[in-house]
Design a protein around this motif. Sequence first.
Motif, PDB file in Angstrom:
ATOM      1  N   GLN A 179       0.817  -1.164  -0.044  1.00 31.01           N
ATOM      2  CA  GLN A 179      -0.166   0.005  -0.056  1.00 31.01           C
ATOM      3  C   GLN A 179       1.031   1.321  -0.082  1.00 31.01           C
ATOM      4  O   GLN A 179       1.220   1.873   1.013  1.00 31.01           O
ATOM      5  N   PRO A 180       1.319   1.834  -1.181  1.00 31.43           N
ATOM      6  CA  PRO A 180       2.323   3.001  -1.270  1.00 31.43           C
ATOM      7  C   PRO A 180       1.896   4.161  -0.521  1.00 31.43           C
ATOM      8  O   PRO A 180       2.478   4.944  -0.067  1.00 31.43           O
ATOM      9  N   GLY A 181       0.469   4.261  -0.501  1.00 28.94           N
ATOM     10  CA  GLY A 181      -0.066   5.535  -0.005  1.00 28.94           C
ATOM     11  C   GLY A 181       0.032   5.523   1.422  1.00 28.94           C
ATOM     12  O   GLY A 181       0.032   6.720   2.024  1.00 28.94           O
ATOM     13  N   VAL A 182       0.403   4.518   2.448  1.00 25.88           N
ATOM     14  CA  VAL A 182       0.535   4.355   3.664  1.00 25.88           C
ATOM     15  C   VAL A 182       1.640   5.313   4.039  1.00 25.88           C
ATOM     16  O   VAL A 182       1.503   5.946   5.046  1.00 25.88           O
ATOM     17  N   VAL A 183       2.548   4.747   3.529  1.00 26.18           N
ATOM     18  CA  VAL A 183       4.149   5.247   4.028  1.00 26.18           C
ATOM     19  C   VAL A 183       4.651   6.426   2.973  1.00 26.18           C
ATOM     20  O   VAL A 183       5.782   7.026   2.995  1.00 26.18           O
ATOM     21  N   GLY A 184       4.087   6.543   1.637  1.00 26.81           N
ATOM     22  CA  GLY A 184       4.629   7.440   0.782  1.00 26.81           C
ATOM     23  C   GLY A 184       3.350   8.239  -0.196  1.00 26.81           C
ATOM     24  O   GLY A 184       2.110   8.183   0.712  1.00 26.81           O
ATOM     25  N   ILE A 185       3.569   8.713  -1.258  1.00 25.28           N
ATOM     26  CA  ILE A 185       2.700   9.243  -1.972  1.00 25.28           C
ATOM     27  C   ILE A 185       2.485   8.325  -3.343  1.00 25.28           C
ATOM     28  O   ILE A 185       3.384   8.069  -3.974  1.00 25.28           O
ATOM     29  N   ASP A 186       1.197   7.543  -3.340  1.00 29.74           N
ATOM     30  CA  ASP A 186       1.168   6.969  -4.511  1.00 29.74           C
ATOM     31  C   ASP A 186       0.748   7.830  -5.904  1.00 29.74           C
ATOM     32  O   ASP A 186      -0.196   8.824  -5.708  1.00 29.74           O
ATOM     33  N   LEU A 187       1.783   7.504  -6.906  1.00 29.35           N
ATOM     34  CA  LEU A 187       1.637   8.441  -7.893  1.00 29.35           C
ATOM     35  C   LEU A 187       0.318   7.890  -9.064  1.00 29.35           C
ATOM     36  O   LEU A 187       0.020   8.803  -9.663  1.00 29.35           O
ATOM     37  N   GLY A 188       0.048   6.780  -8.716  1.00 28.13           N
ATOM     38  CA  GLY A 188      -1.069   6.371  -9.542  1.00 28.13           C
ATOM     39  C   GLY A 188      -0.711   6.450 -10.976  1.00 28.13           C
ATOM     40  O   GLY A 188      -0.014   5.715 -11.405  1.00 28.13           O
ATOM     41  N   PRO A 189      -1.703   7.303 -11.780  1.00 29.56           N
ATOM     42  CA  PRO A 189      -1.633   7.393 -13.172  1.00 29.56           C
ATOM     43  C   PRO A 189      -0.451   8.091 -13.633  1.00 29.56           C
ATOM     44  O   PRO A 189       0.288   7.724 -14.796  1.00 29.56           O
ATOM     45  N   VAL A 190       0.476   8.547 -12.844  1.00 29.06           N
ATOM     46  CA  VAL A 190       1.777   9.322 -13.217  1.00 29.06           C
ATOM     47  C   VAL A 190       2.665   8.267 -13.365  1.00 29.06           C
ATOM     48  O   VAL A 190       3.660   8.483 -14.260  1.00 29.06           O
TER      49      VAL A 190
END
Length: 224
Positions: free
Chosen positions: A34-45
Amino acid sequence: MVGKRQRFADRLLLVTNLVTATLAAAFWVALFVQPGVVGIDLGPVAAAFGTTRMALLPLNTLWAWLALAVGVVLLLWNFTWLVRRSQPRQISNWVVSDTPVGPVRIAREAIEFGLQRAGEHLGEITRMRVFVDNRQAKRILVTAQFHCAEGSNNLSASQRLHGALRDRFTEMVRPVDGTEVEFDLEFQGFAGKVGKKGVDVPPPEPPPFTGPKYPIDDDNGGVA
């Protein structure tokens, strides 16, 4: 006291390394799942880089600076532990023995003297020196340096000496807390002759003549 503090510091470093390694593993698992838990999920980028999974870790945060400080301290601490030379433990003048009424301290010199006498009691052992080393925890090293008589078999003598030393040590000391006793025999060469310590004791001399004792038996079996 210094030894206790050093052992405590070593254990604390071990626990710190284990905790840090566990947290680093948990952080990596959380970042991957879950990247958004400890960082920023770039998603479509992330598609622009040819992948669908990418995370951005901001470094200008309080947690990032704390992680950097902990990492630097832990690296220096581990480096200090690697290059540090532990001071050898001093030889104690006492060996603790277990008894039915509790532990008893036995002088190391008394043990060395008793083992030396037990070894010299063997006929083929002409010279002997004994050293008891109790610097290591739960380990007692007995070093015996000995000479054999000329013409004797040093291998059989060393076997007899090993048994004599072990028996004598068991009679004097009962180690506590699972302390192991090791015997290291060092043959130094041949000196002297066999038999000097095994000479038979001559029979006692008859008492001196102090005159006739009464009653005196005559030749015919009667009493004068």
